[in-house]
Design a protein around this motif. Structure first.
Motif, PDB file in Angstrom:
ATOM      1  N   LEU A 165       2.520  -4.111   1.848  1.00 52.18           N
ATOM      2  CA  LEU A 165       2.424  -3.043   2.844  1.00 52.18           C
ATOM      3  C   LEU A 165       1.918  -1.754   2.198  1.00 52.18           C
ATOM      4  O   LEU A 165       1.023  -1.083   2.734  1.00 52.18           O
ATOM      5  N   LEU A 166       2.485  -1.418   1.049  1.00 51.84           N
ATOM      6  CA  LEU A 166       2.060  -0.200   0.358  1.00 51.84           C
ATOM      7  C   LEU A 166       0.596  -0.293  -0.045  1.00 51.84           C
ATOM      8  O   LEU A 166      -0.165   0.680   0.074  1.00 51.84           O
ATOM      9  N   ALA A 167       0.178  -1.455  -0.517  1.00 55.20           N
ATOM     10  CA  ALA A 167      -1.225  -1.644  -0.893  1.00 55.20           C
ATOM     11  C   ALA A 167      -2.146  -1.429   0.302  1.00 55.20           C
ATOM     12  O   ALA A 167      -3.202  -0.789   0.187  1.00 55.20           O
ATOM     13  N   ALA A 168      -1.754  -1.956   1.460  1.00 57.71           N
ATOM     14  CA  ALA A 168      -2.574  -1.777   2.657  1.00 57.71           C
ATOM     15  C   ALA A 168      -2.657  -0.312   3.058  1.00 57.71           C
ATOM     16  O   ALA A 168      -3.715   0.166   3.489  1.00 57.71           O
ATOM     17  N   GLN A 169      -1.546   0.405   2.912  1.00 56.11           N
ATOM     18  CA  GLN A 169      -1.559   1.828   3.247  1.00 56.11           C
ATOM     19  C   GLN A 169      -2.485   2.609   2.308  1.00 56.11           C
ATOM     20  O   GLN A 169      -3.211   3.518   2.739  1.00 56.11           O
ATOM     21  N   VAL A 170      -2.461   2.269   1.031  1.00 50.82           N
ATOM     22  CA  VAL A 170      -3.341   2.947   0.066  1.00 50.82           C
ATOM     23  C   VAL A 170      -4.803   2.679   0.403  1.00 50.82           C
ATOM     24  O   VAL A 170      -5.642   3.591   0.394  1.00 50.82           O
ATOM     25  N   GLU A 171      -5.114   1.430   0.723  1.00 52.32           N
ATOM     26  CA  GLU A 171      -6.497   1.083   1.046  1.00 52.32           C
ATOM     27  C   GLU A 171      -6.958   1.769   2.330  1.00 52.32           C
ATOM     28  O   GLU A 171      -8.146   2.057   2.491  1.00 52.32           O
ATOM     29  N   GLY A 172      -6.020   2.055   3.229  1.00 46.08           N
ATOM     30  CA  GLY A 172      -6.386   2.674   4.494  1.00 46.08           C
ATOM     31  C   GLY A 172      -6.341   4.193   4.490  1.00 46.08           C
ATOM     32  O   GLY A 172      -6.542   4.816   5.551  1.00 46.08           O
ATOM     33  N   MET A 173      -6.100   4.815   3.352  1.00 46.71           N
ATOM     34  CA  MET A 173      -6.034   6.271   3.293  1.00 46.71           C
ATOM     35  C   MET A 173      -7.356   6.911   3.698  1.00 46.71           C
ATOM     36  O   MET A 173      -8.427   6.388   3.402  1.00 46.71           O
ATOM     37  N   ARG A 174      -7.245   8.045   4.360  1.00 42.76           N
ATOM     38  CA  ARG A 174      -8.458   8.795   4.689  1.00 42.76           C
ATOM     39  C   ARG A 174      -9.099   9.326   3.418  1.00 42.76           C
ATOM     40  O   ARG A 174      -8.434   9.503   2.388  1.00 42.76           O
ATOM     41  N   GLU A 175     -10.379   9.597   3.499  1.00 41.46           N
ATOM     42  CA  GLU A 175     -11.089  10.127   2.345  1.00 41.46           C
ATOM     43  C   GLU A 175     -10.498  11.474   1.944  1.00 41.46           C
ATOM     44  O   GLU A 175     -10.294  12.361   2.776  1.00 41.46           O
ATOM     45  N   GLY A 176     -10.171  11.610   0.662  1.00 39.46           N
ATOM     46  CA  GLY A 176      -9.592  12.851   0.160  1.00 39.46           C
ATOM     47  C   GLY A 176      -8.129  13.027   0.508  1.00 39.46           C
ATOM     48  O   GLY A 176      -7.590  14.131   0.349  1.00 39.46           O
ATOM     49  N   GLY A 177      -7.460  11.954   0.957  1.00 40.15           N
ATOM     50  CA  GLY A 177      -6.064  12.038   1.363  1.00 40.15           C
ATOM     51  C   GLY A 177      -5.116  12.167   0.188  1.00 40.15           C
ATOM     52  O   GLY A 177      -5.513  12.223  -0.983  1.00 40.15           O
ATOM     53  N   VAL A 178      -3.817  12.226   0.520  1.00 40.11           N
ATOM     54  CA  VAL A 178      -2.777  12.441  -0.488  1.00 40.11           C
ATOM     55  C   VAL A 178      -1.804  11.260  -0.493  1.00 40.11           C
ATOM     56  O   VAL A 178      -1.239  10.905   0.556  1.00 40.11           O
ATOM     57  N   PHE A 179      -1.644  10.671  -1.660  1.00 42.18           N
ATOM     58  CA  PHE A 179      -0.602   9.666  -1.899  1.00 42.18           C
ATOM     59  C   PHE A 179       0.553  10.368  -2.597  1.00 42.18           C
ATOM     60  O   PHE A 179       0.355  11.018  -3.626  1.00 42.18           O
ATOM     61  N   ALA A 180       1.761  10.235  -2.055  1.00 42.89           N
ATOM     62  CA  ALA A 180       2.930  10.849  -2.673  1.00 42.89           C
ATOM     63  C   ALA A 180       3.923   9.777  -3.072  1.00 42.89           C
ATOM     64  O   ALA A 180       4.079   8.762  -2.384  1.00 42.89           O
ATOM     65  N   MET A 181       4.586  10.002  -4.175  1.00 42.19           N
ATOM     66  CA  MET A 181       5.710   9.169  -4.582  1.00 42.19           C
ATOM     67  C   MET A 181       6.913  10.060  -4.820  1.00 42.19           C
ATOM     68  O   MET A 181       6.809  11.080  -5.514  1.00 42.19           O
ATOM     69  N   VAL A 182       8.061   9.668  -4.240  1.00 40.94           N
ATOM     70  CA  VAL A 182       9.338  10.276  -4.592  1.00 40.94           C
ATOM     71  C   VAL A 182      10.000   9.320  -5.568  1.00 40.94           C
ATOM     72  O   VAL A 182      10.437   8.232  -5.194  1.00 40.94           O
ATOM     73  N   ALA A 183      10.038   9.691  -6.840  1.00 40.05           N
ATOM     74  CA  ALA A 183      10.565   8.825  -7.894  1.00 40.05           C
ATOM     75  C   ALA A 183      12.093   8.860  -7.889  1.00 40.05           C
ATOM     76  O   ALA A 183      12.699   9.826  -7.418  1.00 40.05           O
ATOM     77  N   PRO A 184      12.739   7.838  -8.434  1.00 40.98           N
ATOM     78  CA  PRO A 184      14.201   7.774  -8.409  1.00 40.98           C
ATOM     79  C   PRO A 184      14.834   8.494  -9.599  1.00 40.98           C
ATOM     80  O   PRO A 184      14.197   8.655 -10.656  1.00 40.98           O
ATOM     81  N   PRO A 185      16.096   8.903  -9.455  1.00 40.37           N
ATOM     82  CA  PRO A 185      16.844   9.407 -10.601  1.00 40.37           C
ATOM     83  C   PRO A 185      17.340   8.247 -11.455  1.00 40.37           C
ATOM     84  O   PRO A 185      17.373   7.095 -11.012  1.00 40.37           O
TER      85      PRO A 185
END
Length: 421
Positions: A165-185
């Motif tokens: 699912l995450l891979a599909a979302q990355v591939e579908g990002m708009r041009e110049g879009g923003v990918f964010a990650m909230v990393a764990p403690p």
């Protein structure tokens, strides 16, 4: 540089004789129930059956019919592997090793009666219980996010469909879009995993969407292999990745999955894809069994991997609180072999060997740019303690990095063969 199978299995004490001694707990075979079919559980089930020569009745409880490794899912996310490469069947455990593989959820543990209750209503008796349930997420760890939001903001930190699912979302990002990650403690599964994921997402975006940006919101001051990752990001993905640490508000984060925003200490960021990896705890069955501490993990005896609260229960891998070993597939596999040795000794009166532990965590920064960190460990009365350690160095040449990546592929093939035969 694929690891030799014989060398990999050496940690399993393959030199030990395989004895099919009479059961010592009664007229029938002693029964071991293993809950969780990942790196710890599948390894424990297979080695118990194989090394006991059928003298132990082994049941493996695992809801999934195909196991998809969480480790190496980042490579599939980055297009280096396919998601099919991550899938493994339990068929050999049943057909070749005679393990009773039950595809169901374990929902209850009665430690007095020594039974495991299944969601389907079945009850499994046991003489020894092995729990290797992996992780669950701490409720409310990231305000605004819960498992109901994982369709819009995937965690992708358990094996299965989330990574795809995450891979599909990355591939579908708009041009110049923003990918964010909230990393764990800390502590969490696979310390370098989030940063390898950032690397693989950057690899995909560099090819498909080179003006996109990556925002890494990290509540930790530092992270595993930090110098190696940051060197690699500068080399392969210059200007694409921005890391925000606690000094700039990363320890005060909330999300809004509907609006697709991330609030970093009052600053609202509009994002296109958001990978939320919450704080973690032992898989729920460990809590149901009454074995977890206030931090949500299971304290274990470093010499045996027995739960401190019950000498008949062994807890492996991510769910355990054991000391210095990271929560990794390699660690779980190593711990399973120690537990198997102890269980065989107790049930079949075989020779007991001293505990030996090791771990290596490989990470891919870019295709053929692999790095690693690892250690050997001693069991002390207090914890599993680091004896010797190693880590890749910054500035290594391309041939060495390519060889490190090849080594990681050899390990993956070795461990999955060791788990599933």
């Amino acid at each position: 540089m694929e690891l030799k199978r014989r060398g990999f299995l050496g940690v399993a004490l393959v030199g030990a004789s395989v004895l099919a001694a009479p059961a010592v707990l009664g007229s029938g075979r002693p029964r071991v129930v293993v809950v969780g079919g990942g790196s710890g559980g599948a390894t424990a089930a297979r080695h118990l059956a194989m090394q006991s020569g059928g003298a132990i009745d082994v049941t493996l409880v695992e809801p999934s019919r195909t196991y998809y490794t969480c480790y190496f899912s980042n490579l599939a996310l980055g297009g280096v592997w396919s998601f099919d490469d991550l899938g493994h069947s339990y068929a050999n455990l049943a057909a070749v090793h005679g393990i009773n593989v039950v595809h169901d959820w374990a929902v209850g543990v009665d430690r007095d009666a020594r039974t495991v209750t299944l969601a389907g209503g079945g009850v499994l008796p046991w003489d020894r219980l092995v729990l290797s349930p992996g992780i669950d997420f701490v409720d409310g760890a990231v305000p605004g996010w819960d498992v109901a939001a994982q369709g819009r903001m995937p965690h992708a930190y358990k094996g299965g469909t989330q990574a795809a699912l995450l891979a599909a979302q990355v591939e579908g990002m708009r041009e110049g879009g923003v990918f964010a990650m909230v990393a764990p403690p800390n502590p969490y599964r696979c310390p370098p995993g989030p940063y390898e994921r950032i690397s693989m997402v950057a690899h995909v975006l560099t090819q498909r969407n080179p003006t996109a940006k990556i925002l890494l919101v990290d509540p930790k001051e530092s992270f595993s292999k930090q110098a190696l990752f940051e060197e690699g990001w500068q080399r392969h993905y210059p200007g694409m990745i921005e890391r925000i640490d606690p000094l700039f508000g990363a320890d005060n984060v909330s999300v809004d999955p509907e609006a697709m925003t991330v609030d970093i200490d009052g600053v609202i960021e509009q994002v296109d894809v958001c990978n939320v990896i919450p704080a973690q705890k032992a898989g729920r069955i460990a809590e149901v069994a009454g074995l977890t501490n206030d931090a949500g993990w299971v304290p274990v005896d470093p010499h045996t991997m027995k739960a401190r609260a019950d000498e008949a229960v062994f807890v492996l891998g991510d769910a355990s609180q054991q000391g210095d070993m990271p929560k990794s597939g390699y660690s779980a596999n190593s711990q399973a072999k120690v537990a198997v040795n102890v269980i065989r000794h107790e049930l079949l009166d075989t020779r007991l060997f001293p505990a030996r532990y090791s771990n290596t965590c490989w990470s891919l920064i870019a295709p053929d740019d692999g790095v690693k960190v690892g250690a050997a460990y001693d069991a002390t009365d207090e914890k599993i303690a680091t004896r010797d350690s190693f880590i890749s160095q910054t500035g290594e040449d391309t041939d060495l990095r390519a060889a490190t990546f090849a080594e990681s592929i050899g390990w993956y093939r070795g461990i999955t063969a060791d788990m599933f035969g």
